[in-house]
Design a protein around this motif. Structure first.
Motif, PDB file in Angstrom:
ATOM      1  N   LEU A  85       0.829  -1.203   0.000  1.00  0.00           N
ATOM      2  CA  LEU A  85       0.000   0.000   0.000  1.00  0.00           C
ATOM      3  C   LEU A  85       0.866   1.257   0.000  1.00  0.00           C
ATOM      4  N   VAL A 102      -9.928  -0.458   2.905  1.00  0.00           N
ATOM      5  CA  VAL A 102      -8.744  -0.916   3.639  1.00  0.00           C
ATOM      6  C   VAL A 102      -9.046  -0.989   5.136  1.00  0.00           C
ATOM      7  N   ILE A 130       0.892  -3.618   4.509  1.00  0.00           N
ATOM      8  CA  ILE A 130      -0.403  -3.967   3.913  1.00  0.00           C
ATOM      9  C   ILE A 130      -0.172  -4.209   2.426  1.00  0.00           C
ATOM     10  N   ILE A 132      -1.585  -5.218  -1.340  1.00  0.00           N
ATOM     11  CA  ILE A 132      -2.741  -5.306  -2.236  1.00  0.00           C
ATOM     12  C   ILE A 132      -2.398  -6.298  -3.336  1.00  0.00           C
ATOM     13  N   ILE A 138      -6.584  -7.969   0.023  1.00  0.00           N
ATOM     14  CA  ILE A 138      -5.749  -7.200   0.945  1.00  0.00           C
ATOM     15  C   ILE A 138      -5.191  -8.158   1.991  1.00  0.00           C
ATOM     16  N   PHE A 255      -9.646  -4.685  -2.237  1.00  0.00           N
ATOM     17  CA  PHE A 255      -9.432  -3.261  -2.442  1.00  0.00           C
ATOM     18  C   PHE A 255     -10.588  -2.734  -3.272  1.00  0.00           C
TER      19      PHE A 255
END
Length: 377
Positions: A85, A102, A130, A132, A138, A255
């Motif tokens: 992220l 998120v 984090i 994606i 996620i 996401f």
């Protein structure tokens, strides 16, 4: 280390180092050629990783195995193929819908972690932890700073976490608890929407109260559970809803806006689509638009006679640009729709898009009228 553990580890071939300290490696299981991550960690997090290896928690990197040694542990965990992220946030701030998705996901994951016995506190939630995935999923990674919550402990003895995201109690003022991760969620929400930490710039608009409560200095004044914060974000995103329950808008851990397949950022809307039939139809549409505008006839507004010569071509060209630029604007070519008019925290963005489209539509028409008044009257 036990002989059976040494045998198990021997099947993992190191491919490359993933950090500067030589503690994290990309490895391949030679038995099935699957890719994993191997970490060499302090024994302080043994109980955390041992608990994670025995639990099924959606949305975190799966801990495949834990091998304790005298002074350290070796962890084999799932390799997540995706983008951090933090890399996305270096390029742009997130839209409110993206930021909310998120937060929903993290709250769902933390709800499970915080209700384990004893609870697991991550203590290092930040954009780089984090991931994606390419499919929009996620994942929360890196529990190297995590701890098990112990009510009898008065305060943290060692600072663990990242400056700016670490809650005050992580500096030794009191013990870490579920509210510690809530604090990091508040900082994350603020940075996703503004590009800045709360100490640098606080988000304006309806999310301001959520960030303020989540990042309160006193843990007692924050949201006490992840579900509580999730509901607060949902009330901002969907004020018309009542009776929201956790997980209702979590987007199944995805996401909110998946990355749009783009062949090139310089391709016009439609021509950048992955599907060839969309590209063909878009190209035909642009050709039809040009042909229609550049072959149309126009009449003088006062006399009613058909225009000819340079005045006719002026009207044709201005009408083409009026329609073409409106299509380009609404198609968000090179992100123009996000830059004009400028965006704030997300309120009234629909009205701003409509206003921008009207401006783009009427500017070429206004230019045409002005030129006619100067040269053809």
């Amino acid at each position: 280390m036990k002989p059976e553990h040494e045998l198990e580890l021997s099947f993992f071939e190191e491919l490359s180092s993933l950090d500067d300290k030589g503690k994290v490696f990309l490895v391949k299981d030679m038995r099935d050629d699957t890719i994993h991550v191997k970490k060499i960690l302090s024994k302080d997090v043994l109980d955390v990783y041992d608990a994670l290896s025995k639990a099924e928690i959606p949305g975190i990197a799966k801990v495949e195995a834990v091998f304790p040694d005298d002074e350290q542990i070796i962890v084999i965990e799932e390799h997540i193929n995706g983008t951090a992220l933090s890399r996305i946030m270096k390029k742009r701030t997130l839209k409110p819908e993206e930021a909310a998705s998120v937060i929903y996901f993290l709250c769902d994951a933390l709800s499970i972690l915080h209700t384990m016995n004893p609870p697991v506190i991550h203590r290092d939630i930040k954009p780089s932890n984090i991931i994606i995935g390419k499919d929009g999923t996620i994942r929360l990674i890196d529990f190297d700073a995590a701890s098990r919550f112990t009510p009898e402990k008065n305060r943290d003895t060692t600072l663990m976490g990242t400056q700016g995201y670490a809650a005050p109690e992580q500096y030794g003022f009191c013990r870490s608890g579920p509210e510690t991760d809530i604090y990091a969620l508040g900082v994350l929400l603020n940075e996703m929407l503004t590009g800045k930490l709360p100490v640098e710039k606080t988000v304006n608009g309806p999310f301001a109260s959520v960030v303020e409560k989540a990042t309160a200095m006193d843990p007692e004044n924050r949201y006490h559970t992840a579900d509580e914060m999730s509901r607060a974000v949902s009330r901002v995103m969907h004020p018309e809803r009542e009776g929201y329950t956790s997980g209702e808008t979590s987007s199944s851990g995805q996401f909110y806006y998946k990355k749009k397949p783009r062949r090139s950022k310089y391709l016009l809307p439609g021509l950048d689509a992955k599907e060839i039939y969309i590209r063909v139809m878009s190209a035909a549409g642009y050709v039809l638009l040009g042909w229609s505008c550049l072959n149309a006839d126009y009449t003088d507004r006062e006399t009613g006679s058909i225009l000819h010569g340079s005045q006719l071509w002026l009207n044709r060209i201005c009408m083409f640009f009026a329609l073409f630029l409106t299509i380009v604007y609404l198609g968000n070519f090179m992100g123009v729709r996000e830059k004009f008019p400028s965006r704030d925290s997300g309120r009234h963005n629909g009205l701003k898009t409509a206003a921008g489209a009207l401006i783009v539509l009427f500017v070429p028409i206004a230019v045409c009228v002005i030129i006619e008044r100067i040269f053809y009257v």
